[in-house]
Design a protein around this motif. Structure first.
Motif, PDB file in Angstrom:
ATOM      1  N   ALA A 189      -9.051   5.469  -5.922  1.00  0.00           N
ATOM      2  CA  ALA A 189      -8.004   4.504  -5.603  1.00  0.00           C
ATOM      3  C   ALA A 189      -7.400   3.978  -6.896  1.00  0.00           C
ATOM      4  O   ALA A 189      -8.020   4.048  -7.967  1.00  0.00           O
ATOM      5  CB  ALA A 189      -8.556   3.350  -4.775  1.00  0.00           C
ATOM      6  N   SER A 190      -6.186   3.457  -6.793  1.00  0.00           N
ATOM      7  CA  SER A 190      -5.500   2.896  -7.955  1.00  0.00           C
ATOM      8  C   SER A 190      -4.873   1.561  -7.590  1.00  0.00           C
ATOM      9  O   SER A 190      -4.487   1.329  -6.443  1.00  0.00           O
ATOM     10  CB  SER A 190      -4.408   3.849  -8.455  1.00  0.00           C
ATOM     11  OG  SER A 190      -4.964   5.061  -8.945  1.00  0.00           O
ATOM     12  N   VAL A 191      -4.765   0.705  -8.586  1.00  0.00           N
ATOM     13  CA  VAL A 191      -4.129  -0.595  -8.433  1.00  0.00           C
ATOM     14  C   VAL A 191      -3.084  -0.744  -9.530  1.00  0.00           C
ATOM     15  O   VAL A 191      -3.382  -0.559 -10.715  1.00  0.00           O
ATOM     16  CB  VAL A 191      -5.151  -1.750  -8.538  1.00  0.00           C
ATOM     17  CG1 VAL A 191      -4.436  -3.093  -8.616  1.00  0.00           C
ATOM     18  CG2 VAL A 191      -6.095  -1.724  -7.348  1.00  0.00           C
ATOM     19  N   GLU A 192      -1.866  -1.063  -9.120  1.00  0.00           N
ATOM     20  CA  GLU A 192      -0.809  -1.393 -10.068  1.00  0.00           C
ATOM     21  C   GLU A 192      -0.674  -2.903 -10.087  1.00  0.00           C
ATOM     22  O   GLU A 192      -0.302  -3.526  -9.096  1.00  0.00           O
ATOM     23  CB  GLU A 192       0.507  -0.754  -9.637  1.00  0.00           C
ATOM     24  CG  GLU A 192       1.687  -1.131 -10.525  1.00  0.00           C
ATOM     25  CD  GLU A 192       3.009  -0.696  -9.936  1.00  0.00           C
ATOM     26  OE1 GLU A 192       3.296   0.512  -9.956  1.00  0.00           O
ATOM     27  OE2 GLU A 192       3.742  -1.578  -9.417  1.00  0.00           O
TER      28      GLU A 192
ATOM     29  N   LEU B 183       0.862  -1.177   0.000  1.00  0.00           N
ATOM     30  CA  LEU B 183       0.000   0.000   0.000  1.00  0.00           C
ATOM     31  C   LEU B 183       0.899   1.227   0.000  1.00  0.00           C
ATOM     32  O   LEU B 183       1.376   1.672   1.040  1.00  0.00           O
ATOM     33  CB  LEU B 183      -0.922  -0.015   1.219  1.00  0.00           C
ATOM     34  CG  LEU B 183      -1.727  -1.301   1.422  1.00  0.00           C
ATOM     35  CD1 LEU B 183      -2.711  -1.126   2.563  1.00  0.00           C
ATOM     36  CD2 LEU B 183      -2.452  -1.704   0.141  1.00  0.00           C
ATOM     37  N   ASP B 184       1.140   1.751  -1.180  1.00  0.00           N
ATOM     38  CA  ASP B 184       2.095   2.841  -1.375  1.00  0.00           C
ATOM     39  C   ASP B 184       1.342   4.166  -1.338  1.00  0.00           C
ATOM     40  O   ASP B 184       1.004   4.754  -2.366  1.00  0.00           O
ATOM     41  CB  ASP B 184       2.822   2.656  -2.709  1.00  0.00           C
ATOM     42  CG  ASP B 184       4.099   3.465  -2.793  1.00  0.00           C
ATOM     43  OD1 ASP B 184       4.346   4.262  -1.872  1.00  0.00           O
ATOM     44  OD2 ASP B 184       4.846   3.297  -3.765  1.00  0.00           O
ATOM     45  N   GLY B 185       1.073   4.638  -0.122  1.00  0.00           N
ATOM     46  CA  GLY B 185       0.219   5.804   0.023  1.00  0.00           C
ATOM     47  C   GLY B 185      -1.190   5.345   0.340  1.00  0.00           C
ATOM     48  O   GLY B 185      -1.502   4.150   0.359  1.00  0.00           O
ATOM     49  N   SER B 186      -2.080   6.299   0.576  1.00  0.00           N
ATOM     50  CA  SER B 186      -3.418   5.949   1.044  1.00  0.00           C
ATOM     51  C   SER B 186      -4.315   5.372  -0.038  1.00  0.00           C
ATOM     52  O   SER B 186      -5.299   4.704   0.281  1.00  0.00           O
ATOM     53  CB  SER B 186      -4.100   7.193   1.632  1.00  0.00           C
ATOM     54  OG  SER B 186      -4.231   8.205   0.640  1.00  0.00           O
ATOM     55  N   GLY B 187      -3.994   5.593  -1.311  1.00  0.00           N
ATOM     56  CA  GLY B 187      -4.923   5.167  -2.351  1.00  0.00           C
ATOM     57  C   GLY B 187      -4.313   4.356  -3.462  1.00  0.00           C
ATOM     58  O   GLY B 187      -4.889   4.241  -4.544  1.00  0.00           O
ATOM     59  N   LEU B 188      -3.140   3.744  -3.240  1.00  0.00           N
ATOM     60  CA  LEU B 188      -2.490   2.950  -4.278  1.00  0.00           C
ATOM     61  C   LEU B 188      -2.051   1.604  -3.715  1.00  0.00           C
ATOM     62  O   LEU B 188      -1.321   1.550  -2.723  1.00  0.00           O
ATOM     63  CB  LEU B 188      -1.270   3.680  -4.843  1.00  0.00           C
ATOM     64  CG  LEU B 188      -0.366   2.876  -5.793  1.00  0.00           C
ATOM     65  CD1 LEU B 188      -1.130   2.445  -7.044  1.00  0.00           C
ATOM     66  CD2 LEU B 188       0.875   3.674  -6.165  1.00  0.00           C
ATOM     67  N   ALA B 189      -2.494   0.541  -4.354  1.00  0.00           N
ATOM     68  CA  ALA B 189      -2.042  -0.809  -4.022  1.00  0.00           C
ATOM     69  C   ALA B 189      -1.202  -1.327  -5.175  1.00  0.00           C
ATOM     70  O   ALA B 189      -1.670  -1.406  -6.317  1.00  0.00           O
ATOM     71  CB  ALA B 189      -3.229  -1.735  -3.785  1.00  0.00           C
TER      72      ALA B 189
END
Length: 270
Positions: free
Chosen positions: A90-93, A49-55
């Motif tokens: 939110a974002s997902v990589e 979890l790189d920051g509050s809104g990126l996984a």
């Protein structure tokens, strides 16, 4: 475990160096930022979890086609109560294709702006970069941190965070580099992360001091990074930058990196 997932030909998956760079916030914060998915007693996926809104997700080799795992991952990142991503934007990589992507797209997620992965094969020796390069030790930590802040306007990197980062297990196979100009001024910096002999290494981050751009220092520190990874036994050097960062892509290409097909994160709008 994550080291064993790295192999040439993949599109810059989640790398041990990603966890290593996050370790600048400390061991406890890093542990809280990691999510693990198991199947049949084995770890099959891992998230940061790189920051509050990126996984940022990585998946075990051969698990991309596991539909049950894909459905579990999709549900976990889509439902805030499961503790992966918060409500709203939110974002997902996730750099693999398959059922997981399809499930998120069908659930209303969208593809975001493209990123360009680049790779340099390290089978052959790397030529000298042409500038003085030093490996950062404790006595140079403040210099390393200062160049980082001067290269990235929003950076909060400090010598204290450098020291925290270097206590993490991933840093045992890593190096921080500093490039100096002819006057002995620190002008660029990079950190390289090995995943072990015969596996791809990662360059993250790389930056040139804002007052010293346009003189080839980005190319020089990138070439030096490739050389350092080769010395660490890496089979290749990998990096990923926003496709819109035309200058960055050009710098990596000038340093012998070959672009791979663009990749896109998945984004959910509020």
């Amino acid at each position: 475990m994550l080291r064993e997932w790295q192999h040439d030909g993949a599109s810059v998956p989640l790398h041990p160096g990603d966890l290593g760079w996050y370790w600048r916030f400390g061991a406890e914060a890093t542990a809280k930022a990691v999510r693990i998915w198991r199947r049949d007693g084995r770890i099959r996926a891992l998230g940061l979890l790189d920051g509050s809104g990126l996984a940022r997700l990585g998946i075990a080799p051969g698990a991309a086609g596991d539909e049950d795992l894909a459905r579990r991952l999709a549900a976990d990142v889509s439902q805030p109560e499961r503790g992966v991503l918060p409500q709203g934007t939110a974002s997902v990589e996730a750099r693999w294709r398959g059922v997981f992507h399809e499930l998120l797209l069908d659930g209303g997620w969208e593809l975001s702006k493209p990123w360009t992965p680049l790779v340099r094969d390290l089978a052959e020796p790397v030529a000298d970069c042409g500038v003085r390069i030093e490996t950062t030790g404790p006595e140079q930590a403040s210099v390393r941190a200062a160049v980082q802040r001067a290269a990235f306007s929003r950076s909060t990197f400090t010598s204290e965070r450098w020291h925290a980062m270097t206590t993490g297990p991933p840093y045992a196979d890593a190096r921080c580099l500093i490039a100096y100009d002819d006057h002995g001024v620190a002008v660029a910096t990079a950190t390289v992360w090995s995943a072990g002999a015969g596996r791809p290494g990662l360059l993250e981050p790389m930056g040139v001091h804002r007052d010293h751009r346009g003189h080839g220092y980005g190319r020089a520190i990138t070439v030096a990074s490739a050389a350092a990874l080769r010395e660490l036994g890496s089979s290749s050097a990998t990096v990923c930058t926003a496709t819109a960062n035309v200058g960055g892509v050009a710098t990596y290409r000038s340093a012998g990196f070959r672009p791979l097909p663009d990749v896109r994160d998945l984004r959910r709008n509020a």
